[in-house]
Design an enzyme around this catalytic site. Structure first.
Site, short mmCIF file in Angstrom:
data_model
loop_
_atom_site.label_atom_id
_atom_site.label_comp_id
_atom_site.label_asym_id
_atom_site.label_seq_id
_atom_site.Cartn_x
_atom_site.Cartn_y
_atom_site.Cartn_z
N ALA A 29 20.57 11.11 2.60
CA ALA A 29 19.16 10.71 2.66
C ALA A 29 18.27 11.93 2.48
O ALA A 29 18.55 12.99 3.05
CB ALA A 29 18.87 10.03 3.99
N HIS A 78 8.57 6.09 -4.69
CA HIS A 78 9.37 6.03 -5.92
C HIS A 78 8.53 5.57 -7.10
O HIS A 78 8.62 6.13 -8.19
CB HIS A 78 10.57 5.09 -5.72
CG HIS A 78 11.71 5.71 -4.99
ND1 HIS A 78 12.90 6.00 -5.60
CD2 HIS A 78 11.84 6.10 -3.70
CE1 HIS A 78 13.73 6.54 -4.71
NE2 HIS A 78 13.11 6.61 -3.55
#
Length: 193
Positions: free
Chosen positions: A12, A51
């Site tokens: 992550a 994103h």
């Protein structure tokens, strides 16, 4: 002739998605994006927004929380590069799907069968396909059965995609290492552990 398959994996916040986006954007190629996230809370909404803000508006996005092989079939026909982000969210979706088998072993096999369909779809055209995934097994052993099942299935998914990939990158602290160049081969077959 099929394009190449690339796997980008890491922990992550390791920088794997950023690396994959830059890899996809190099050269003057048409890029398509396959998104697997489902937004159930504010944290996921924020991640999706980040994103989206990094991607060029010219990249068409295919939403594929399920049956991603269908989105892949469309994407590889319309682009030179397809960025699939990410395998671990897709695995989560499949494991928790309302129609998922109730038996743990059958559930694992159903997910791996869906990954086979996805890989077959990715190999149908000339496009390069970049899969992003998490290495969820690097951390502590989860304290509940579902989390342990997820960790194991995600590991099997990553192994399957890595075996089919032409290039595999591990991203740690924003740095990518190409693993297939330095991997030791002990022969064919799966490593199930």
């Amino acid at each position: 002739m099929a394009g190449k398959i690339v796997l980008v994996t890491g922990g992550a916040r390791s920088g794997k998605s950023t690396f994959a986006e830059r890899y996809a954007a190099k050269g003057s190629r048409k890029v398509a994006y396959i998104a697997t996230a489902q937004i159930y809370d504010d944290e996921m909404k924020e991640r999706v927004t980040i994103h989206q803000s990094r991607r060029p508006a010219s990249w068409p996005t295919f939403e594929a929380p399920y049956k991603a092989e269908l989105a892949m079939a469309q994407a590889v026909q319309s682009a030179d590069v397809v960025l699939f982000d990410c395998l671990t969210l897709y695995t989560t979706n499949l494991l928790l799907a309302p129609d998922a088998p109730t038996n743990r072993e059958e559930r694992c096999q159903a997910v791996l069968d869906d990954i086979d369909k996805l890989l077959a779809s990715a190999k149908q055209e000339h496009a390069d396909v970049i899969f992003v995934s998490n290495e969820v097994g690097f951390g502590i052993v989860p304290d509940n059965a579902l989390a342990r099942e997820y960790r194991d299935v995600a590991g099997f998914v990553n192994q399957k995609v890595a075996r089919n990939a032409d290039e595999v990158y591990l991203v740690v602290s924003g740095l990518a290492v190409e693993l297939k160049k330095i991997a030791v081969s002990l022969g064919e077959g799966e490593l199930n552990g």
